[in-house]
Motif scaffolding. Sequence first.
Motif, PDB file in Angstrom:
ATOM      1  N   ARG A 162     -36.483  -6.142  -7.038  1.00  0.00           N
ATOM      2  CA  ARG A 162     -35.871  -5.881  -5.746  1.00  0.00           C
ATOM      3  C   ARG A 162     -36.153  -7.652  -5.003  1.00  0.00           C
ATOM      4  O   ARG A 162     -35.094  -7.428  -4.361  1.00  0.00           O
ATOM      5  CB  ARG A 162     -37.604  -5.216  -5.083  1.00  0.00           C
ATOM      6  CG  ARG A 162     -36.470  -4.910  -3.213  1.00  0.00           C
ATOM      7  CD  ARG A 162     -37.493  -4.543  -2.808  1.00  0.00           C
ATOM      8  NE  ARG A 162     -37.065  -4.042  -1.404  1.00  0.00           N
ATOM      9  CZ  ARG A 162     -37.243  -3.423  -0.430  1.00  0.00           C
ATOM     10  NH1 ARG A 162     -38.377  -2.351  -0.451  1.00  0.00           N
ATOM     11  NH2 ARG A 162     -37.091  -3.316   0.897  1.00  0.00           N
ATOM     12  N   VAL A 163     -37.238  -7.639  -5.816  1.00  0.00           N
ATOM     13  CA  VAL A 163     -36.488  -9.611  -5.115  1.00  0.00           C
ATOM     14  C   VAL A 163     -35.598  -9.968  -5.568  1.00  0.00           C
ATOM     15  O   VAL A 163     -34.140 -10.765  -5.411  1.00  0.00           O
ATOM     16  CB  VAL A 163     -37.687 -10.871  -5.178  1.00  0.00           C
ATOM     17  CG1 VAL A 163     -37.989 -12.273  -5.367  1.00  0.00           C
ATOM     18  CG2 VAL A 163     -38.503 -10.054  -4.197  1.00  0.00           C
ATOM     19  N   VAL A 164     -35.388  -9.828  -7.510  1.00  0.00           N
ATOM     20  CA  VAL A 164     -34.172 -10.391  -8.112  1.00  0.00           C
ATOM     21  C   VAL A 164     -33.073  -9.803  -7.704  1.00  0.00           C
ATOM     22  O   VAL A 164     -31.717 -10.310  -7.782  1.00  0.00           O
ATOM     23  CB  VAL A 164     -34.536 -10.394  -9.645  1.00  0.00           C
ATOM     24  CG1 VAL A 164     -33.939 -10.369 -10.830  1.00  0.00           C
ATOM     25  CG2 VAL A 164     -35.935 -11.608  -9.762  1.00  0.00           C
ATOM     26  N   GLY A 165     -32.474  -8.536  -7.994  1.00  0.00           N
ATOM     27  CA  GLY A 165     -31.836  -7.466  -7.896  1.00  0.00           C
ATOM     28  C   GLY A 165     -31.380  -7.098  -6.491  1.00  0.00           C
ATOM     29  O   GLY A 165     -30.078  -6.417  -6.753  1.00  0.00           O
ATOM     30  N   GLY A 166     -32.493  -6.885  -5.586  1.00  0.00           N
ATOM     31  CA  GLY A 166     -31.715  -6.065  -4.856  1.00  0.00           C
ATOM     32  C   GLY A 166     -32.607  -4.542  -4.709  1.00  0.00           C
ATOM     33  O   GLY A 166     -32.931  -4.019  -4.838  1.00  0.00           O
ATOM     34  N   LEU A 167     -31.829  -4.469  -3.416  1.00  0.00           N
ATOM     35  CA  LEU A 167     -32.986  -2.735  -3.417  1.00  0.00           C
ATOM     36  C   LEU A 167     -32.594  -1.830  -3.816  1.00  0.00           C
ATOM     37  O   LEU A 167     -30.464  -1.957  -4.184  1.00  0.00           O
ATOM     38  CB  LEU A 167     -33.044  -2.535  -1.982  1.00  0.00           C
ATOM     39  CG  LEU A 167     -33.193  -0.527  -1.204  1.00  0.00           C
ATOM     40  CD1 LEU A 167     -34.946  -0.987  -1.154  1.00  0.00           C
ATOM     41  CD2 LEU A 167     -33.247  -0.550  -0.180  1.00  0.00           C
ATOM     42  N   GLU A 168     -33.113  -0.518  -4.386  1.00  0.00           N
ATOM     43  CA  GLU A 168     -32.823   0.099  -5.323  1.00  0.00           C
ATOM     44  C   GLU A 168     -31.795   1.306  -4.319  1.00  0.00           C
ATOM     45  O   GLU A 168     -31.844   1.651  -3.518  1.00  0.00           O
ATOM     46  CB  GLU A 168     -33.687   1.075  -6.360  1.00  0.00           C
ATOM     47  CG  GLU A 168     -34.036   0.686  -7.743  1.00  0.00           C
ATOM     48  CD  GLU A 168     -34.420   1.503  -8.687  1.00  0.00           C
ATOM     49  OE1 GLU A 168     -34.725   2.840  -8.338  1.00  0.00           O
ATOM     50  OE2 GLU A 168     -34.311   0.890  -9.887  1.00  0.00           O
TER      51      GLU A 168
END
Length: 650
Positions: free
Chosen positions: A442-448
């Motif tokens: 989540r920190v790297v790619g964002g919220l699913e």
Amino acid sequence: MIENLKNSENNKISENKNPKKPSIGFNPNWMYILFILLMLLLIVINPLVKTKEISWLKFEKTMLSTHDVAQIIVVNKEIAEIYIKSEKLNDPKYIEISKNALASKVGPHYTLQIGSVDSFEDKLQQAQQNFLQDEKVEVIYQNRADWTSVLTWLLPFGILILFWIFMFKGMGKSTIGSSVFNFGKTTAKLIDKDIKSKVTFKDVAGLREAKKEVEEIVDFLKNPETYTKLGAKIPKGVMLVGPTGTGKTLMAKAVAGEAKVPFFSLSGSEFVEMFVGVGASRVRDLFKQAKEKAPSIIFIDEIDAVGRTRSKANAFHANDERENTLNQLLTELDGFGTNTGVIVLAATNRADILDKALLRPGRFDRHIYLELPNKQERIEIFEVHLKPIKKSKNVDVDLLASLSPGFSGADIANICNEAALIAARKKKEHVDQEDFMEARDRVVGGLERKGKIISIAEKQIIANHEAGHAVVSWYLENVDSLVKVSIIPRGKSLGSAWYLPEEHQIITKPQFLDQICALLGGRAAEEIVFNEVSSGALDDLEKVTKQAYNMVAFYGLDEELGPLSFYDSTGENERFLGKPYSENMAKLIDKEVQDLITKSYKRAKNVLEEHKNELLLLAKLLLKKEVVYLEDLEKILGKRTKELPLNIKD
């Protein structure tokens, strides 16, 4: 010198142990309150004593002719105040007056606009010509100050003055001191011996070399004789330099907790105000207070706000407040006065824009660089932030540290907090390993965004695009190890290939070329499978273009240009619109970048053509599962020659 200053400081503290009882002095706030209450009182009382205005006809027929009037007072030759005899107030025609107890007792009971005194006297004499001498009404003439009109005139000025007083007092609490006259006073927060900082060096994980440098300064303040007997001098300034989130401010807080000396803390932006000369005045006041409490420490966070390079362009300005503040700071650090026992700590992540005069020895003698933590330091940082978290036994700190290369201490703290929030959202008793993995993603790619609506045709393009990245990177030697592939939208991306990056201090040309080729694998897969390309490769193309220009123009890795670099570490070229090279060189750089990317794209297509069956199988599996992990990747693509540094399957 330092010992004498410490003894004087101890004497001051012993004197302060028996503080005097605070004397009750004059508080100007009571004047404001009294003025407001007086205004309210006048507003409230005025309607209570307000008299009814009547006409001459009514006055003559209903009051004067019936001998009800006790006396008449003519005020300022404009208004006649009519007082009714007390025994007549019981008459029903005066019922309105009798209801108002204050008006009935005090009076006047009625008012009359007289126009002119001569006219009023004539009318009154004519109305009383048949009256006996003792029945005639007494008329008294008075001159009075009209306080109502005076207050009405003064009220706007009073409100304006009160507004400015309260505004300056409000500003004083937040920025410039307790009153309007304290513009030049420092706004630094003082952490004294009685107010201890809770942060110590134990709370600073990693940063071993930086901690040793700072611990030496703290030890100097505690035991100066150890160093002074050998002729050593205390450093005047220490500059903490490093990327954001690496712990510069945390290090300063730890110094405040360990030093046991007065610690002044403020931001560089607090020196700069809209008023001319305030910044320089605050610098003087700050160092004056620090010298009085020496040995002491001053910490200036984000010093680049006031310490920028003094450019020649500012020479045409009549007055530059920031430059004057910097000049005063330079003078205090290395002026005619002595700063014995005062150490200045400063922090910045933009050392390249700081003035050279600020960084020279004698001012900031010691530069401490805080780099992004390596794996071992990340393990220590994770252990610090995991202490308050109720984690399960299956949490592998070594694995978490391996999966977070390039993360700063702030990023790691964010991952731990996100993992705890995710576990709490799932109503768990402990935070598991999967919660940390989800938090990292989540920190790297964002919220699913599983609920994002994507058509079947678009989903097929995304699946083949991500499969293309996976297949190309799998068969290239210098690409990081692939961990998983996902086509679930996350943040702004519609799909992603997750790698386990290795930590490199330098990158070779083959590594650059393989990384560029892997980034172009998604677009190449779209062209091979669908015989057309989409806009989904925008982020990949942006990264590829920047990386190619870095190779050619900065790192000197192009054979045609040779070992040339146009990189500007000082940042001075950013102020100019032109490039630091000719037009012919610009054309050559563009041509070499274009050739490099074109060759890498053809190479990616060749890899995918050779392994087209694996590409289609992986895309099909992605459409079915949406997320494919390492175990399934090995079943389709085979065992990779480049082994993973640890077991990611679990």
